[in-house]
Design an enzyme around this catalytic site. Structure first.
Site, PDB file in Angstrom:
ATOM      1  N   LYS A  51      -8.028   0.451   1.318  1.00 58.41           N
ATOM      2  CA  LYS A  51      -9.307   0.809   2.313  1.00 58.41           C
ATOM      3  C   LYS A  51      -9.038   2.434   2.296  1.00 58.41           C
ATOM      4  O   LYS A  51     -10.367   3.116   2.237  1.00 58.41           O
ATOM      5  CB  LYS A  51      -9.430   0.157   3.491  1.00 58.41           C
ATOM      6  CG  LYS A  51      -9.824  -1.663   3.211  1.00 58.41           C
ATOM      7  CD  LYS A  51      -9.430  -2.247   4.577  1.00 58.41           C
ATOM      8  CE  LYS A  51      -9.717  -3.719   4.098  1.00 58.41           C
ATOM      9  NZ  LYS A  51      -9.620  -4.905   4.984  1.00 58.41           N
ATOM     10  N   GLN A  95      -7.037  -5.129  10.908  1.00 53.44           N
ATOM     11  CA  GLN A  95      -6.895  -5.853   9.903  1.00 53.44           C
ATOM     12  C   GLN A  95      -6.283  -7.235  10.243  1.00 53.44           C
ATOM     13  O   GLN A  95      -5.358  -7.465  11.038  1.00 53.44           O
ATOM     14  CB  GLN A  95      -5.781  -5.306   8.916  1.00 53.44           C
ATOM     15  CG  GLN A  95      -5.466  -6.024   7.428  1.00 53.44           C
ATOM     16  CD  GLN A  95      -6.544  -5.934   6.419  1.00 53.44           C
ATOM     17  OE1 GLN A  95      -7.551  -5.119   6.583  1.00 53.44           O
ATOM     18  NE2 GLN A  95      -6.697  -7.168   5.575  1.00 53.44           N
ATOM     19  N   ASP A 118     -16.458  -4.615   9.955  1.00 56.55           N
ATOM     20  CA  ASP A 118     -16.207  -6.071   9.230  1.00 56.55           C
ATOM     21  C   ASP A 118     -17.303  -6.905   9.724  1.00 56.55           C
ATOM     22  O   ASP A 118     -17.381  -7.994   9.004  1.00 56.55           O
ATOM     23  CB  ASP A 118     -15.155  -6.532   9.876  1.00 56.55           C
ATOM     24  CG  ASP A 118     -13.687  -6.126   9.148  1.00 56.55           C
ATOM     25  OD1 ASP A 118     -13.501  -6.185   8.016  1.00 56.55           O
ATOM     26  OD2 ASP A 118     -12.707  -6.124   9.905  1.00 56.55           O
TER      27      ASP A 118
HETATM   28  N1  GUN Z   1      -8.260  -9.838   6.041  1.00 58.67           N
HETATM   29  C1  GUN Z   1      -8.557 -10.440   5.031  1.00 58.67           C
HETATM   30  N2  GUN Z   1      -9.761  -9.881   4.786  1.00 58.67           N
HETATM   31  C2  GUN Z   1     -10.053  -9.089   5.838  1.00 58.67           C
HETATM   32  C3  GUN Z   1     -11.350  -8.491   6.055  1.00 58.67           C
HETATM   33  O1  GUN Z   1     -12.130  -8.237   5.440  1.00 58.67           O
HETATM   34  N3  GUN Z   1     -11.423  -7.616   7.127  1.00 58.67           N
HETATM   35  C4  GUN Z   1     -10.017  -7.576   7.893  1.00 58.67           C
HETATM   36  N4  GUN Z   1     -10.367  -7.050   9.220  1.00 58.67           N
HETATM   37  N5  GUN Z   1      -9.200  -8.414   7.712  1.00 58.67           N
HETATM   38  C5  GUN Z   1      -9.224  -9.352   6.416  1.00 58.67           C
END
Ligand code: GUN
Length: 296
Positions: A51, A95, A118
């Site tokens: 990211k 995350q 998100d």
């Molecule tokens: N863990 C797995 N996929 C995601 C996501 O799209 N966002 C976040 N914050 N955690 C994740």
């Protein structure tokens, strides 16, 4: 079988973001995403690194806040409140999963909804359900963009979603049954009976169950489109790192039966990040009272 390549689709999203990023910078607005990573889950560390890499390629500022495995709920919430109050920070993402899963709901609800890139916050989910979304959830909308870009029509199609998780299955099934998408959606989960009978009716099968190579050709209708959301690590002593990534689908077994399929890796994963970038730009626009952008 047509491979539905996430990197190609992501590139098309990035091209659409570039002029907005440039125009924000001209107005002295530097888009900024802050990512919180708690603990030492190796997969989460890779996702967060990817990211940040995408941010740097697009000239978006990013900060990673690494907290220890034993960080308390209050430490995480204090960090989030500080980021909520920092006008330079447009997007905040924590995350998941957290080392202590019980903290996830409060963490999600503490992130200011205008910074919730998100699209996990109840305010954003409510807007999504009432078909007036501001942000779109990253993986579901990434999947929709892959289908759109490859001219795979959703209207009137039988879509079967495997999994009802909050990140993919639940939001995706709600979106696809809504106006403008117009699919007939069935959601299967761990208590569903006769799964194969249901999946065999799918024009489009989307698997988000996180069980490595568990879906074989006996689940799939001839010429179906298959979206494999699973990114599962399995031991492989030949690979450096000692593992390789596989999807939920037995890809080798089904490839001669399906019309199109997303590979793993290189399918849905890059598109999740592309939509995160899109949401971050929209968060910067929203917080500066400017109109949001739509992807074509
Ligand atoms: N863990 C797995 N996929 C995601 C996501 O799209 N966002 C976040 N914050 N955690 C994740």
């Amino acid at each position: 079988m047509i491979p539905l390549l996430g990197k190609t689709a992501a590139q098309k999203v990035y091209v659409q973001l570039q002029s907005t990023i440039a125009s924000l910078k001209q107005q002295s607005i530097q888009p900024c995403l802050d990512v919180i990573l708690v603990g030492n889950d190796p997969a989460s560390a890779v996702y967060v690194k990817n990211k940040a890499l995408a941010c740097s390629k697009l000239n978006i500022t990013s900060h990673i806040h690494q907290l220890p495995q034993e960080a308390t709920k209050n430490e995480i919430l204090t960090l989030i409140r500080n980021l909520n109050n920092d006008p330079k920070v447009h997007g905040i993402l924590c995350q998941l999963p957290l080392p202590n899963k019980a903290n996830e709901v409060e963490v999600i609800q503490t992130i200011a909804w205008k910074k919730d890139v998100d699209c996990f916050h109840p305010s954003n989910l409510g807007k999504l359900l009432s078909e007036t979304p501001i942000f779109m959830p990253c993986t579901p909308f990434g999947i929709i963009q892959i289908l759109r870009q490859n001219k795979i029509d959703l209207a009137g199609k039988n879509v079967v979603v495997l999994g009802r998780g909050h990140t993919v299955g639940r939001p995706l099934s709600c979106i696809l049954s809504g106006k403008g998408y117009d699919s007939t959606v069935t959601v299967c989960h761990s208590r569903t009976k006769n799964i194969k009978t249901i999946t065999s009716t799918a024009d489009i099968l989307i698997s988000a169950i996180g069980r490595p190579e568990s879906i074989g050709e006996d689940y799939i209708k001839e010429d179906a489109v298959v979206i494999d959301v699973g990114i599962n690590r399995i031991a492989d002593s030949v690979k450096k790192g000692g593992y390789r990534l596989v999807g939920d689908i037995k890809q080798k077994e089904v490839e001669s039966k399906v019309a199109a399929m997303t590979p793993v890796p290189g399918g849905v994963g890059p598109m999740t990040i592309a939509i995160l970038m899109y949401n971050t730009i929209n968060a910067a626009l929203l917080q500066n009272n400017m109109p949001l952008i739509k992807l074509v």
